[in-house]
Design an enzyme around this catalytic site. Structure first.
Site, PDB file in Angstrom:
ATOM      1  N   ASP A  95     -84.105  50.977  56.662  1.00 47.17           N
ATOM      2  CA  ASP A  95     -84.104  51.857  57.466  1.00 47.17           C
ATOM      3  C   ASP A  95     -82.637  51.904  58.478  1.00 47.17           C
ATOM      4  O   ASP A  95     -82.059  50.917  58.133  1.00 47.17           O
ATOM      5  CB  ASP A  95     -85.195  51.721  58.728  1.00 47.17           C
TER       6      ASP A  95
ATOM      7  N   ASP B 176     -81.593  53.594  61.770  1.00 44.85           N
ATOM      8  CA  ASP B 176     -81.479  53.762  63.320  1.00 44.85           C
ATOM      9  C   ASP B 176     -82.324  52.551  63.697  1.00 44.85           C
ATOM     10  O   ASP B 176     -83.765  52.442  63.387  1.00 44.85           O
ATOM     11  CB  ASP B 176     -81.933  54.886  63.924  1.00 44.85           C
TER      12      ASP B 176
ATOM     13  N   LYS C  39     -91.020  58.781  55.678  1.00 45.33           N
ATOM     14  CA  LYS C  39     -91.840  57.503  55.841  1.00 45.33           C
ATOM     15  C   LYS C  39     -93.037  57.729  56.927  1.00 45.33           C
ATOM     16  O   LYS C  39     -92.613  58.345  57.955  1.00 45.33           O
ATOM     17  CB  LYS C  39     -90.697  56.431  56.203  1.00 45.33           C
TER      18      LYS C  39
ATOM     19  N   ASP D 255     -87.650  48.596  61.694  1.00 46.76           N
ATOM     20  CA  ASP D 255     -87.973  48.355  63.058  1.00 46.76           C
ATOM     21  C   ASP D 255     -89.435  48.740  63.525  1.00 46.76           C
ATOM     22  O   ASP D 255     -89.495  48.759  64.733  1.00 46.76           O
ATOM     23  CB  ASP D 255     -86.710  48.573  63.974  1.00 46.76           C
TER      24      ASP D 255
END
Length: 340
Positions: free
Chosen positions: A67, A69, A259, A283
């Site tokens: 990922d 961000d 996702k 995250d």
């Protein structure tokens, strides 16, 4: 923080459920072993591993999906050590994909941002939801026009594959906004796409719902993330806020492409990845880790974005799937574990 994290990450369960839609299927937690030592927990603090165990972990995958961000950067600031860690993976010969639910940029813009922040990246390595929307519509032979409740990122990706669209930018609320007429709708629209739109407004919701009143009109969403990773106490609502609003007023459910949903999984599978030799870094448990679990990837959760220590403690206490295999405070901490 290291001590607290160690206490939180010790789970003794041998089995946890893997979730596919509403069906829960047991799966055996992967073990990392060195000299007979077995880590059988679903959430393991990699900082507690020996250098040999960390090396075994690094040797266990050939492809890295990450990922962006909250894992690599927040806003326009790289997270300390993230670029060095990703570039180290590449030095080891790992195949890299940047998998983001962010739909605000085209792939070349993401690659440029990554490069400016110290990461090695090419547009072909970027898998964004803006690109997935264009890829999906082109793949099904869509020839009509898209009403886009979203940003230029999606618009440019649609344009690149020859799909017409409108709706990007402000749609000002008029004093008599409820008097909108059918004649204001474009009869060529055959799909409504919802992504992140900083110019969201009541007229946009009205148009989206009105187009979706036709069962023949496709309803597509980039993702349903609740909020953006953000430093400080300000909450920035994510695309999921807009998707839920359109679903409510249209009384329809969107096909979500990002996702952890099936289309991104199918796309990744088409890249020829070996699931057992692939690592997913994220995250968020409900997007990144869930995608990894569904695909059979190894998973690494970092707490530099959305998930924090308190939420991880709740995850550990409730044993709520999907559970990550290993955890680090931030991705850059990985390099400190292999240094002599």
């Amino acid at each position: 923080m290291h001590k607290l994290l160690s206490q939180i990450l010790k789970i003794n369960s041998l089995h946890c459920p893997k979730v596919y839609g509403k069906v829960i299927v047991p799966y055996k937690i992967r073990d990392f072993s060195t000299s007979g030592t077995m880590f059988k927990s679903a959430v393991f603090n990699l900082q507690e591993a020996s250098k040999d165990q960390v090396q075994e972990f690094l040797d266990s995958f050939d492809t890295v999906l990450t990922d962006c961000d909250g894992v690599l950067w927040i806003d326009n600031n790289a997270i300390a050590g993230a670029a060095d860690a990703m570039n180290y993976f590449r030095k080891l010969g790992k195949k890299i994909f940047y998998v983001t639910n962010n739909s605000t940029k085209i792939r070349s813009e993401f690659a440029l941002k990554a490069t400016q922040l110290g990461f090695i990246a090419s547009p072909e390595e970027i898998l964004s939801t803006a690109y997935l929307v264009a890829h999906y519509l082109k793949g099904i032979g869509f020839t009509k026009k898209v009403y886009l409740l979203g940003s230029n990122g999606i618009g440019e990706e649609l344009k690149a594959v020859g799909i017409r669209h409108y709706g990007v930018g402000p749609d000002h609320v008029k004093p008599d906004f409820k008097s909108m007429q059918p004649s204001e709708l474009d009869p060529e629209v055959g799909a409504v796409v919802v992504g992140f739109d900083e110019h969201v407004s009541y007229p946009k919701f009205m148009k989206a719902a009105s187009y979706l009143a036709s069962e023949e009109c496709l309803f597509i969403a980039t993702n349903t993330d609740e909020r953006f990773p953000k430093a400080g106490s300000i909450v920035v609502p994510g695309t999921g806020t807009l998707v839920r609003a359109v679903e409510t007023c249209s009384e329809r459910k969107a096909l979500v492409l990002g996702k952890p949903h099936s289309y991104v999984r199918k796309y990744l599978e088409s890249c020829g990845l070996n699931p057992a030799r692939t690592l997913m870094i994220g995250d968020r448990c409900n997007t990144d880790i869930e995608l990894g679990v569904r695909c059979g990837f190894q998973t690494l959760l970092v707490m530099s974005g959305v998930t924090n220590i308190k939420e991880l403690e709740k995850l550990r206490t409730d044993k709520t799937p999907p559970l990550p295999d290993v955890v680090l405070p931030k991705l850059g901490d990985l390099l400190t574990l292999i240094q002599p």
